[in-house]
Write a protein that holds these residues in place. Structure first.
Motif, PDB file in Angstrom:
ATOM      1  N   ARG A  32     -40.916  -7.535  27.640  1.00 19.32           N
ATOM      2  CA  ARG A  32     -40.877  -8.492  26.530  1.00 19.32           C
ATOM      3  C   ARG A  32     -40.942  -9.938  27.025  1.00 19.32           C
ATOM      4  O   ARG A  32     -41.647 -10.770  26.457  1.00 19.32           O
ATOM      5  CB  ARG A  32     -39.609  -8.300  25.708  1.00 19.32           C
ATOM      6  N   LEU A  33     -40.179 -10.216  28.073  1.00 14.07           N
ATOM      7  CA  LEU A  33     -40.173 -11.576  28.612  1.00 14.07           C
ATOM      8  C   LEU A  33     -41.545 -11.949  29.177  1.00 14.07           C
ATOM      9  O   LEU A  33     -42.041 -13.052  28.960  1.00 14.07           O
ATOM     10  CB  LEU A  33     -39.095 -11.725  29.684  1.00 14.07           C
ATOM     11  N   ARG A  34     -42.159 -11.028  29.884  1.00 12.72           N
ATOM     12  CA  ARG A  34     -43.485 -11.291  30.457  1.00 12.72           C
ATOM     13  C   ARG A  34     -44.522 -11.468  29.345  1.00 12.72           C
ATOM     14  O   ARG A  34     -45.265 -12.456  29.319  1.00 12.72           O
ATOM     15  CB  ARG A  34     -43.891 -10.143  31.392  1.00 12.72           C
ATOM     16  N   ALA A  35     -44.542 -10.543  28.416  1.00 14.88           N
ATOM     17  CA  ALA A  35     -45.517 -10.596  27.321  1.00 14.88           C
ATOM     18  C   ALA A  35     -45.276 -11.801  26.422  1.00 14.88           C
ATOM     19  O   ALA A  35     -46.233 -12.421  25.935  1.00 14.88           O
ATOM     20  CB  ALA A  35     -45.462  -9.306  26.513  1.00 14.88           C
ATOM     21  N   GLY A  36     -44.009 -12.143  26.212  1.00  9.32           N
ATOM     22  CA  GLY A  36     -43.681 -13.294  25.369  1.00  9.32           C
ATOM     23  C   GLY A  36     -44.216 -14.605  25.913  1.00  9.32           C
ATOM     24  O   GLY A  36     -44.433 -15.562  25.164  1.00  9.32           O
ATOM     25  N   ARG A  37     -44.440 -14.648  27.209  1.00  4.74           N
ATOM     26  CA  ARG A  37     -45.009 -15.840  27.839  1.00  4.74           C
ATOM     27  C   ARG A  37     -46.527 -15.743  27.945  1.00  4.74           C
ATOM     28  O   ARG A  37     -47.180 -16.668  28.395  1.00  4.74           O
ATOM     29  CB  ARG A  37     -44.393 -16.036  29.228  1.00  4.74           C
ATOM     30  N   GLY A  38     -47.049 -14.589  27.556  1.00  4.95           N
ATOM     31  CA  GLY A  38     -48.485 -14.373  27.650  1.00  4.95           C
ATOM     32  C   GLY A  38     -48.960 -14.179  29.085  1.00  4.95           C
ATOM     33  O   GLY A  38     -50.128 -14.399  29.383  1.00  4.95           O
ATOM     34  N   TRP A  39     -48.055 -13.735  29.950  1.00  9.72           N
ATOM     35  CA  TRP A  39     -48.389 -13.575  31.357  1.00  9.72           C
ATOM     36  C   TRP A  39     -48.879 -12.162  31.653  1.00  9.72           C
ATOM     37  O   TRP A  39     -48.336 -11.181  31.152  1.00  9.72           O
ATOM     38  CB  TRP A  39     -47.179 -13.844  32.247  1.00  9.72           C
ATOM     39  N   THR A  40     -49.857 -12.085  32.502  1.00  9.79           N
ATOM     40  CA  THR A  40     -50.310 -10.806  33.035  1.00  9.79           C
ATOM     41  C   THR A  40     -49.394 -10.430  34.199  1.00  9.79           C
ATOM     42  O   THR A  40     -48.582 -11.243  34.650  1.00  9.79           O
ATOM     43  CB  THR A  40     -51.748 -10.920  33.554  1.00  9.79           C
ATOM     44  N   PHE A  41     -49.571  -9.223  34.698  1.00 12.57           N
ATOM     45  CA  PHE A  41     -48.837  -8.834  35.893  1.00 12.57           C
ATOM     46  C   PHE A  41     -49.213  -9.748  37.061  1.00 12.57           C
ATOM     47  O   PHE A  41     -48.364 -10.108  37.870  1.00 12.57           O
ATOM     48  CB  PHE A  41     -49.120  -7.371  36.271  1.00 12.57           C
ATOM     49  N   ASP A  42     -50.477 -10.122  37.123  1.00 11.95           N
ATOM     50  CA  ASP A  42     -50.923 -11.013  38.199  1.00 11.95           C
ATOM     51  C   ASP A  42     -50.212 -12.369  38.128  1.00 11.95           C
ATOM     52  O   ASP A  42     -49.822 -12.917  39.159  1.00 11.95           O
ATOM     53  CB  ASP A  42     -52.436 -11.225  38.145  1.00 11.95           C
ATOM     54  N   GLU A  43     -50.061 -12.896  36.920  1.00 12.95           N
ATOM     55  CA  GLU A  43     -49.397 -14.194  36.772  1.00 12.95           C
ATOM     56  C   GLU A  43     -47.924 -14.106  37.164  1.00 12.95           C
ATOM     57  O   GLU A  43     -47.402 -14.982  37.864  1.00 12.95           O
ATOM     58  CB  GLU A  43     -49.534 -14.703  35.338  1.00 12.95           C
ATOM     59  N   LEU A  44     -47.243 -13.065  36.720  1.00 17.42           N
ATOM     60  CA  LEU A  44     -45.838 -12.920  37.093  1.00 17.42           C
ATOM     61  C   LEU A  44     -45.702 -12.686  38.596  1.00 17.42           C
ATOM     62  O   LEU A  44     -44.781 -13.206  39.220  1.00 17.42           O
ATOM     63  CB  LEU A  44     -45.171 -11.791  36.300  1.00 17.42           C
ATOM     64  N   ALA A  45     -46.623 -11.953  39.174  1.00 18.07           N
ATOM     65  CA  ALA A  45     -46.612 -11.744  40.627  1.00 18.07           C
ATOM     66  C   ALA A  45     -46.759 -13.082  41.352  1.00 18.07           C
ATOM     67  O   ALA A  45     -46.038 -13.365  42.310  1.00 18.07           O
ATOM     68  CB  ALA A  45     -47.731 -10.786  41.034  1.00 18.07           C
ATOM     69  N   ARG A  46     -47.672 -13.906  40.882  1.00 21.92           N
ATOM     70  CA  ARG A  46     -47.881 -15.223  41.497  1.00 21.92           C
ATOM     71  C   ARG A  46     -46.629 -16.077  41.398  1.00 21.92           C
ATOM     72  O   ARG A  46     -46.213 -16.700  42.372  1.00 21.92           O
ATOM     73  CB  ARG A  46     -49.054 -15.938  40.818  1.00 21.92           C
ATOM     74  N   ARG A  47     -45.995 -16.063  40.243  1.00 23.00           N
ATOM     75  CA  ARG A  47     -44.818 -16.908  40.016  1.00 23.00           C
ATOM     76  C   ARG A  47     -43.551 -16.383  40.704  1.00 23.00           C
ATOM     77  O   ARG A  47     -42.670 -17.167  41.042  1.00 23.00           O
ATOM     78  CB  ARG A  47     -44.550 -17.044  38.517  1.00 23.00           C
ATOM     79  N   SER A  48     -43.466 -15.073  40.889  1.00 21.38           N
ATOM     80  CA  SER A  48     -42.249 -14.481  41.458  1.00 21.38           C
ATOM     81  C   SER A  48     -42.348 -14.199  42.956  1.00 21.38           C
ATOM     82  O   SER A  48     -41.321 -14.030  43.612  1.00 21.38           O
ATOM     83  CB  SER A  48     -41.914 -13.173  40.735  1.00 21.38           C
ATOM     84  N   GLY A  49     -43.565 -14.116  43.456  1.00 19.19           N
ATOM     85  CA  GLY A  49     -43.745 -13.749  44.854  1.00 19.19           C
ATOM     86  C   GLY A  49     -43.656 -12.251  45.091  1.00 19.19           C
ATOM     87  O   GLY A  49     -43.652 -11.797  46.234  1.00 19.19           O
ATOM     88  N   LEU A  50     -43.575 -11.486  44.012  1.00 18.56           N
ATOM     89  CA  LEU A  50     -43.510 -10.025  44.123  1.00 18.56           C
ATOM     90  C   LEU A  50     -44.913  -9.435  43.991  1.00 18.56           C
ATOM     91  O   LEU A  50     -45.806 -10.055  43.406  1.00 18.56           O
ATOM     92  CB  LEU A  50     -42.608  -9.452  43.024  1.00 18.56           C
TER      93      LEU A  50
END
Length: 90
Positions: A19-37
């Motif tokens: 929900r948090l990821r989708a609520g920001r409109g982020w893809t898995f790639d974007e969250l990976a970039r921002r988190s370093g995971l």
């Protein structure tokens, strides 16, 4: 007699992440970039194939700009979390 704690609600945890990821409109790639995971780690977390470590969830909390308790608090969503019952009790 041993009293075991209730099982953590891992489904609620992965749904909260999604929900948090989708609520920001982020893809898995974007969250990976921002988190370093790794992207694969994020997919596995959201699909319940892994639970991650404290370090993983710490990275996600920072990337999503939410308190760690906001994420991990969902582990107790189907039961009362441990702690004092009286708000005046330290």
């Amino acid at each position: 007699m041993t009293i075991l704690p209730p099982d953590p609600d891992l489904t609620a945890l992965r749904v909260q992440l999604a929900r948090l990821r989708a609520g920001r409109g982020w893809t898995f790639d974007e969250l990976a970039r921002r988190s370093g995971l790794a992207r694969r780690t994020l997919i596995d977390l959201e699909h319940g194939r892994t639970t991650g470590s404290v370090t993983t969830w710490h990275s996600l909390a920072h990337a999503l700009d939410v308190p760690l308790e906001h994420l991990l608090g969902t582990l107790c969503s189907d039961h009362k979390p441990p702690g004092p019952t009286d708000p005046d009790t330290p």
